[in-house]
Design a protein around this motif. Structure first.
Motif, PDB file in Angstrom:
ATOM      1  N   PRO A  53       0.773  -1.229  -0.153  1.00  0.00           N
ATOM      2  CA  PRO A  53       0.026  -0.056  -0.088  1.00  0.00           C
ATOM      3  C   PRO A  53       0.683   1.186  -0.004  1.00  0.00           C
ATOM      4  O   PRO A  53       0.732   2.167  -0.725  1.00  0.00           O
ATOM      5  CB  PRO A  53      -0.969  -0.017   1.094  1.00  0.00           C
ATOM      6  CG  PRO A  53      -0.834  -1.452   1.814  1.00  0.00           C
ATOM      7  CD  PRO A  53       0.489  -2.207   1.069  1.00  0.00           C
ATOM      8  N   GLY A  54       2.075   1.195   0.733  1.00  0.00           N
ATOM      9  CA  GLY A  54       2.876   2.514   1.007  1.00  0.00           C
ATOM     10  C   GLY A  54       3.116   2.905  -0.440  1.00  0.00           C
ATOM     11  O   GLY A  54       3.421   3.989  -0.815  1.00  0.00           O
TER      12      GLY A  54
ATOM     13  N   ALA B 115       0.705   4.377  -2.616  1.00  0.00           N
ATOM     14  CA  ALA B 115       0.612   5.739  -2.067  1.00  0.00           C
ATOM     15  C   ALA B 115       1.532   6.831  -2.711  1.00  0.00           C
ATOM     16  O   ALA B 115       1.096   7.831  -3.110  1.00  0.00           O
ATOM     17  CB  ALA B 115       0.297   5.932  -0.514  1.00  0.00           C
ATOM     18  N   LYS B 116       2.786   6.411  -2.669  1.00  0.00           N
ATOM     19  CA  LYS B 116       3.680   7.056  -3.207  1.00  0.00           C
ATOM     20  C   LYS B 116       3.693   7.236  -4.813  1.00  0.00           C
ATOM     21  O   LYS B 116       4.252   8.157  -5.200  1.00  0.00           O
ATOM     22  CB  LYS B 116       5.066   6.661  -2.815  1.00  0.00           C
ATOM     23  CG  LYS B 116       5.530   6.731  -1.095  1.00  0.00           C
ATOM     24  CD  LYS B 116       6.770   6.224  -0.823  1.00  0.00           C
ATOM     25  CE  LYS B 116       6.879   6.658   0.510  1.00  0.00           C
ATOM     26  NZ  LYS B 116       7.654   5.718   1.553  1.00  0.00           N
TER      27      LYS B 116
ATOM     28  N   GLU C 242       3.392  11.822   4.155  1.00  0.00           N
ATOM     29  CA  GLU C 242       4.537  10.853   4.156  1.00  0.00           C
ATOM     30  C   GLU C 242       4.493  10.278   2.692  1.00  0.00           C
ATOM     31  O   GLU C 242       5.627  10.053   2.155  1.00  0.00           O
ATOM     32  CB  GLU C 242       3.924   9.526   4.737  1.00  0.00           C
ATOM     33  CG  GLU C 242       3.811   9.721   6.222  1.00  0.00           C
ATOM     34  CD  GLU C 242       5.252   9.947   7.085  1.00  0.00           C
ATOM     35  OE1 GLU C 242       6.286   9.226   6.341  1.00  0.00           O
ATOM     36  OE2 GLU C 242       5.540  10.474   8.113  1.00  0.00           O
ATOM     37  N   ALA C 243       3.437  10.297   1.938  1.00  0.00           N
ATOM     38  CA  ALA C 243       3.727   9.926   0.408  1.00  0.00           C
ATOM     39  C   ALA C 243       3.893  10.884  -0.587  1.00  0.00           C
ATOM     40  O   ALA C 243       4.040  10.900  -1.692  1.00  0.00           O
ATOM     41  CB  ALA C 243       2.156   9.167   0.057  1.00  0.00           C
TER      42      ALA C 243
END
Lengths: 231, 301
Positions: free
Chosen positions: A70-71, A74-75, A102-103
């Motif tokens: 997922p991260g 998101a990025k 964060e992303a």
């Protein structure tokens, strides 16, 4: 931009999505409709990467994301406003928003002005804990949190669930402004047909884990609604 | 009068030691919910790191520098325990998240292995760590009342550790990510937080603080391979009594246990005092199962 091909997904042993193919183009607002339990949220989670695909592919801007966490997604520019909002209850509103960064690309240190301008009421709540906000306030927070990283695709899972009418109007306005101001695409899960019709460009109707109907606003007529959406 | 003052100081001193021992666990157990039975052994590793630092100073550096080995031993203990924690997390704990019983057994096993390793390397008998000369003696506040510098030093060390932890957890970017992941792992991941990295760092930091506790314990007496087993129960007591997941709770828990322990021991004797403290803790947890500082929020309903 987002292309889901023959996606198969589910929880544990049970398969929820069998064969879902859909596309979201840049700047388009796509609505997912369907009765309860047909797999709308499952599809959102699979696009975000919270559920691993058993088969098929999820690709985004030409890159295959099927195996990505997922991260990573998101990025790549996917923002997610989940069902139930998922605010970090013990963190302050401001900290929640900072986590939205964060992303973000580069070294963003502050929440972008255009994101917070969508729901300016949040400004006066920065110091409060996320968990102390009301449902409607949390929904606004989840929205701005997702917008903070300036995503190119926004996944909205029932953003109006249990929200008072005036904030539903605000949310409608925000979705429209996102559409008009930028190339950000939107994939929206919505129970309220009126709401979906008021913001959507293209519609998919899910039934039993597969796309049962798709078309634009004009072709979404009473017959389709009677067949797939009325209980 | 001075008897009460001394008892108060003793209570404070015991509280500070308990707190130091429990701080690392407040992270690994309190925040991460990993029942880390090897916490005591991480303390032991910190203690032996101090012992090694002392030996190195003895062997390779001029004698006048010896007194300053302790200043170096604190970061060294932290570092070595940190690395052990990191390796443990990456090789074992990461596979056991959400499986408390399995992680309990596995970490207990790790603890046994570490104890035996220490026995093989350093021998079964206790070894003595010579405290630096600047910590000998004490502060005389009135006739017959002497506050040992060592105990004052430990109190100061706890305050520094607590402050550093507070700043890290509640004021830094890393800390914000840590709290986000511990509260809602999936959502944190969806926002682009690297949960694997955060898990590893969090566990390692908790382990490192256990190392500092071990370093401080060398001031209290000789150390041995089973040093950790004396403290593990107390450490869990402090965290559970304080309320899992809250730093302030851990502080209160340690102070409460330390003070009552001293009080009961003064009234009765050492073993009965301990029993009374445990009875009080059990009774208290029956009344308030969430501990002293419970999380209250809408979202937990």
């Amino acid at each position: 931009m987002l292309a889901v091909q023959q996606l198969e997904s589910g929880y544990g042993e049970s398969v929820i999505l069998r064969n879902v193919t859909l596309k979201v183009k840049p700047g388009q607002a796509v609505c997912l409709l369907g009765r309860n339990g047909v797999g709308k949220t499952t599809l959102m989670k699979s696009v975000m990467g919270l559920l691993k695909a058993r088969g098929g592919t999820v690709s985004y801007k030409g890159a295959d994301l099927t195996k990505k966490a997922p991260g990573e997604r998101a990025k790549n520019g996917i923002g997610y406003v989940p069902q139930g909002r998922e605010i970090f209850a013990q963190l302050s509103v401001y900290e929640n928003l900072l986590l939205g960064l964060e992303a973000a690309k580069g070294k963003a240190r502050a929440v972008p002005e255009e994101a917070i301008a969508k729901f300016p009421a949040l400004r006066s709540m920065y110091g409060r804990r996320g968990g102390d906000l009301s449902g409607g306030q949390q929904q606004q927070l989840a929205f701005v949190r997702a917008l903070a990283a300036k995503p190119d695709l926004l996944l909205l899972d029932e953003p109006c669930e249990g929200i008072q009418p005036s904030i539903v109007d605000d949310i409608r306005g925000v979705i429209r402004s996102i559409k008009s101001e930028s190339e950000t695409a939107i994939l929206l899960v919505e129970q309220s047909l009126d709401f979906a019709k008021s913001v959507g460009d293209y519609f998919y109707v899910l039934e039993k884990g597969a796309v049962a109907w798709e078309g634009d606003l004009e072709s979404l007529d009473d017959e389709v609604i009677r067949k797939y959406l009325t209980v | 009068m001075d008897v009460y003052l001394l008892q108060l100081f003793n209570g404070l001193s015991i509280s500070s030691i308990l707190l130091l021992v429990a701080l690392g666990l407040a992270i690994t157990f309190g925040l991460m919910k990993v029942i880390n039975m090897a916490h005591g052994e991480l303390i032991m590793i910190g203690a032996y790191s101090t012992y090694l630092t002392q030996n190195l100073f003895n062997d390779y550096l001029p004698a006048q520098l010896f007194d300053w080995y302790f200043a170096l031993a604190i970061p060294v203990s932290f570092g070595i325990a940190f690395v052990f924690g990191l390796v443990m997390e990456m090789s074992l704990i990461r596979f056991l998240y959400g499986r408390p019983l399995d992680s309990l057994l596995a970490t207990w096993g790790v603890g046994l292995v570490l104890q035996q390793a220490a026995r093989s390397i350093f021998g079964a008998p206790n070894v003595a760590v010579k405290s630096p000369a600047w910590l000998d003696g004490g502060l005389r506040i009135m006739d017959g009342t002497l506050l040992p510098y060592k105990r004052l030093f430990i109190i100061a060390l706890v305050v520094v550790c607590l402050l550093a932890m507070y700043l890290y957890i509640y004021r830094s970017h890393e800390g914000r990510r840590m709290r986000a992941v511990m509260q809602n792992r999936d959502m944190a991941a969806c926002l682009g937080v690297s949960t694997r990295r955060v898990d590893a760092m969090t566990f390692a930091i908790g382990s490192g603080i256990a190392g500092i506790a071990g370093c401080a314990l060398t001031l209290m007496g000789p150390i041995g391979p089973s040093l950790g087993t004396y403290y593990i129960v107390d450490a869990f007591m402090v965290v559970v009594l304080g309320g899992v997941g809250k730093l302030a709770g851990t502080v209160l828990g340690a102070t409460g246990i330390g003070m009552f322990n001293t009080l009961f021991e003064y009234w009765t004797n050492a073993s009965l005092g301990k029993v009374l403290v445990f009875v009080c803790i059990v009774a208290f947890l029956q009344w308030k199962p969430m501990g002293l500082v419970a999380m209250r929020t809408r979202s937990l309903d």
